[in-house]
Design a protein around this motif. Structure first.
Motif, mmCIF file in Angstrom:
data_model
loop_
_atom_site.group_PDB
_atom_site.id
_atom_site.type_symbol
_atom_site.label_atom_id
_atom_site.label_comp_id
_atom_site.label_asym_id
_atom_site.label_seq_id
_atom_site.Cartn_x
_atom_site.Cartn_y
_atom_site.Cartn_z
ATOM 1 N N LEU A 137 0.830 -1.211 0.000
ATOM 2 C CA LEU A 137 0.000 0.000 0.000
ATOM 3 C C LEU A 137 0.865 1.261 0.000
ATOM 4 O O LEU A 137 0.557 2.234 -0.696
ATOM 5 N N THR A 138 1.931 1.233 0.788
ATOM 6 C CA THR A 138 2.832 2.384 0.846
ATOM 7 C C THR A 138 3.464 2.650 -0.518
ATOM 8 O O THR A 138 3.527 3.803 -0.975
ATOM 9 N N MET A 139 3.924 1.603 -1.180
ATOM 10 C CA MET A 139 4.551 1.788 -2.480
ATOM 11 C C MET A 139 3.541 2.247 -3.532
ATOM 12 O O MET A 139 3.864 3.089 -4.387
ATOM 13 N N LEU A 140 2.324 1.718 -3.486
ATOM 14 C CA LEU A 140 1.285 2.187 -4.412
ATOM 15 C C LEU A 140 0.950 3.651 -4.154
ATOM 16 O O LEU A 140 0.768 4.431 -5.096
ATOM 17 N N LEU A 141 0.872 4.014 -2.897
ATOM 18 C CA LEU A 141 0.626 5.404 -2.528
ATOM 19 C C LEU A 141 1.759 6.294 -3.033
ATOM 20 O O LEU A 141 1.520 7.377 -3.583
ATOM 21 N N GLN A 142 2.994 5.824 -2.868
ATOM 22 C CA GLN A 142 4.154 6.587 -3.331
ATOM 23 C C GLN A 142 4.144 6.764 -4.842
ATOM 24 O O GLN A 142 4.388 7.850 -5.352
ATOM 25 N N ILE A 143 3.830 5.698 -5.571
ATOM 26 C CA ILE A 143 3.909 5.735 -7.031
ATOM 27 C C ILE A 143 2.732 6.479 -7.654
ATOM 28 O O ILE A 143 2.917 7.336 -8.524
ATOM 29 N N TYR A 144 1.514 6.173 -7.203
ATOM 30 C CA TYR A 144 0.324 6.676 -7.896
ATOM 31 C C TYR A 144 -0.304 7.908 -7.261
ATOM 32 O O TYR A 144 -1.041 8.624 -7.921
ATOM 33 N N VAL A 145 -0.058 8.167 -5.989
ATOM 34 C CA VAL A 145 -0.810 9.226 -5.323
ATOM 35 C C VAL A 145 0.069 10.392 -4.882
ATOM 36 O O VAL A 145 -0.209 11.541 -5.202
ATOM 37 N N ALA A 146 1.102 10.110 -4.127
ATOM 38 C CA ALA A 146 1.887 11.175 -3.505
ATOM 39 C C ALA A 146 3.386 10.945 -3.675
ATOM 40 O O ALA A 146 4.093 10.656 -2.709
ATOM 41 N N PRO A 147 3.905 11.068 -4.902
ATOM 42 C CA PRO A 147 5.337 10.834 -5.093
ATOM 43 C C PRO A 147 6.225 11.837 -4.351
ATOM 44 O O PRO A 147 7.378 11.549 -4.077
ATOM 45 N N GLY A 148 5.685 12.955 -3.976
ATOM 46 C CA GLY A 148 6.474 13.964 -3.274
ATOM 47 C C GLY A 148 6.669 13.679 -1.798
ATOM 48 O O GLY A 148 7.388 14.405 -1.116
ATOM 49 N N LEU A 149 6.047 12.632 -1.275
ATOM 50 C CA LEU A 149 6.143 12.344 0.152
ATOM 51 C C LEU A 149 7.182 11.286 0.506
ATOM 52 O O LEU A 149 7.194 10.791 1.626
ATOM 53 N N TRP A 150 8.052 10.931 -0.436
ATOM 54 C CA TRP A 150 9.016 9.871 -0.160
ATOM 55 C C TRP A 150 9.884 10.186 1.044
ATOM 56 O O TRP A 150 9.951 9.422 1.998
ATOM 57 N N TRP A 151 10.580 11.315 1.022
ATOM 58 C CA TRP A 151 11.534 11.625 2.090
ATOM 59 C C TRP A 151 10.863 12.163 3.343
ATOM 60 O O TRP A 151 11.459 12.131 4.417
ATOM 61 N N SER A 152 9.646 12.643 3.261
ATOM 62 C CA SER A 152 8.996 13.155 4.466
ATOM 63 C C SER A 152 8.197 12.091 5.206
ATOM 64 O O SER A 152 8.025 12.198 6.422
ATOM 65 N N HIS A 153 7.706 11.058 4.514
ATOM 66 C CA HIS A 153 6.890 10.036 5.173
ATOM 67 C C HIS A 153 7.251 8.606 4.775
ATOM 68 O O HIS A 153 7.572 7.778 5.613
ATOM 69 N N HIS A 154 7.137 8.328 3.499
ATOM 70 C CA HIS A 154 7.127 6.946 3.023
ATOM 71 C C HIS A 154 8.413 6.176 3.270
ATOM 72 O O HIS A 154 8.374 4.971 3.535
ATOM 73 N N VAL A 155 9.564 6.826 3.190
ATOM 74 C CA VAL A 155 10.823 6.109 3.397
ATOM 75 C C VAL A 155 10.886 5.551 4.824
ATOM 76 O O VAL A 155 11.382 4.440 5.046
ATOM 77 N N TYR A 156 10.342 6.274 5.789
ATOM 78 C CA TYR A 156 10.347 5.814 7.177
ATOM 79 C C TYR A 156 9.371 4.654 7.368
ATOM 80 O O TYR A 156 9.672 3.700 8.088
ATOM 81 N N TRP A 157 8.218 4.749 6.732
ATOM 82 C CA TRP A 157 7.247 3.654 6.792
ATOM 83 C C TRP A 157 7.857 2.391 6.183
ATOM 84 O O TRP A 157 7.724 1.307 6.741
ATOM 85 N N VAL A 158 8.503 2.554 5.030
ATOM 86 C CA VAL A 158 9.109 1.409 4.350
ATOM 87 C C VAL A 158 10.162 0.767 5.251
ATOM 88 O O VAL A 158 10.212 -0.465 5.381
ATOM 89 N N CYS A 159 10.984 1.561 5.900
ATOM 90 C CA CYS A 159 12.029 1.012 6.782
ATOM 91 C C CYS A 159 11.423 0.233 7.944
ATOM 92 O O CYS A 159 11.858 -0.883 8.241
ATOM 93 N N LEU A 160 10.422 0.794 8.611
ATOM 94 C CA LEU A 160 9.790 0.094 9.728
ATOM 95 C C LEU A 160 9.124 -1.195 9.260
ATOM 96 O O LEU A 160 9.228 -2.241 9.910
ATOM 97 N N LEU A 161 8.446 -1.133 8.122
ATOM 98 C CA LEU A 161 7.766 -2.331 7.609
ATOM 99 C C LEU A 161 8.765 -3.395 7.172
ATOM 100 O O LEU A 161 8.540 -4.591 7.403
ATOM 101 N N LEU A 162 9.874 -2.988 6.578
ATOM 102 C CA LEU A 162 10.899 -3.959 6.186
ATOM 103 C C LEU A 162 11.529 -4.645 7.397
ATOM 104 O O LEU A 162 11.842 -5.836 7.356
ATOM 105 N N ILE A 163 11.712 -3.904 8.481
ATOM 106 C CA ILE A 163 12.223 -4.512 9.716
ATOM 107 C C ILE A 163 11.260 -5.580 10.206
ATOM 108 O O ILE A 163 11.665 -6.684 10.575
#
Length: 189
Positions: A137-163
């Motif tokens: 869901l995070t990656m779909l949100l990043q790609i299709y909805v809010a590509p500008g939020l990578w460094w402010s939100h999504h990268v942190y979500w991805v790191c926590l989820l990958l852990i």
């Protein structure tokens, strides 16, 4: 020490190495179960609140105060999913129109995924699978909805989820309880 030899002086590198070694030792005292629980709570809050915005239904207030203090530990209202809001369908028809799935199907999938996966994540049931769903869901949100939020939100979500995907839910989870019960059953004659 042999006679005639001098005491070696502490160099700044040795002091730094000892300090770093002690810091690593202290950090190792923090159990992964506590870290995983914190990561699960953070990601649950992010996605569950987003899911709550997409549905309508009966409201259940949840309030918990710290006794003797004027401090709210929990002050939240949970919406039970009776139906998906019309505004959610409109959102998927306009803002998420580039998604590879029809808007009505995407609205249902995302709304229910944002409710079910965070609950599974919070209680630690099927944690790796729930984290994988939320990562998608995070990656779909990043790609299709809010590509500008990578460094402010999504990268942190991805790191926590990958852990959570890599290491699991930790000891404070239903997954750990089920693993313990299974292993205990395997040891019985």
């Amino acid at each position: 020490m042999a006679p005639g030899t001098t005491q070696p002086s502490w160099s700044s590198h040795a002091i730094i190495a000892v300090a770093v070694d002690r810091l690593v030792w202290v950090c190792a005292l923090l159990p992964y179960g506590a870290v995983a629980l914190l990561a699960r709570v953070i990601m649950t809050r992010v996605f569950f609140l987003a899911g709550q915005d997409k549905i309508s239904g009966p409201h259940i207030p949840l309030h918990m105060r710290l006794p003797g203090f004027d401090l709210a530990l929990l002050d939240w209202t949970v919406v039970l999913p009776a139906q998906i809001k019309d505004s959610t369908f409109q959102l998927f028809e306009t803002h998420y129109a580039g998604a590879p799935v029809p808007p009505a199907v995407a609205a249902h999938l995302v709304a229910y995924a944002e409710l079910i996966a965070p609950i599974c994540l919070l209680i630690g049931f099927g944690t790796r699978f729930a984290a994988l769903v939320l990562l998608a869901l995070t990656m779909l949100l990043q790609i299709y909805v809010a590509p500008g939020l990578w460094w402010s939100h999504h990268v942190y979500w991805v790191c926590l989820l990958l852990i959570l995907i890599a290491l699991g839910a930790g000891t404070v989870s239903i997954d750990a309880l089920l693993r313990y019960l299974y292993q205990r059953e395997q040891r019985l004659p």
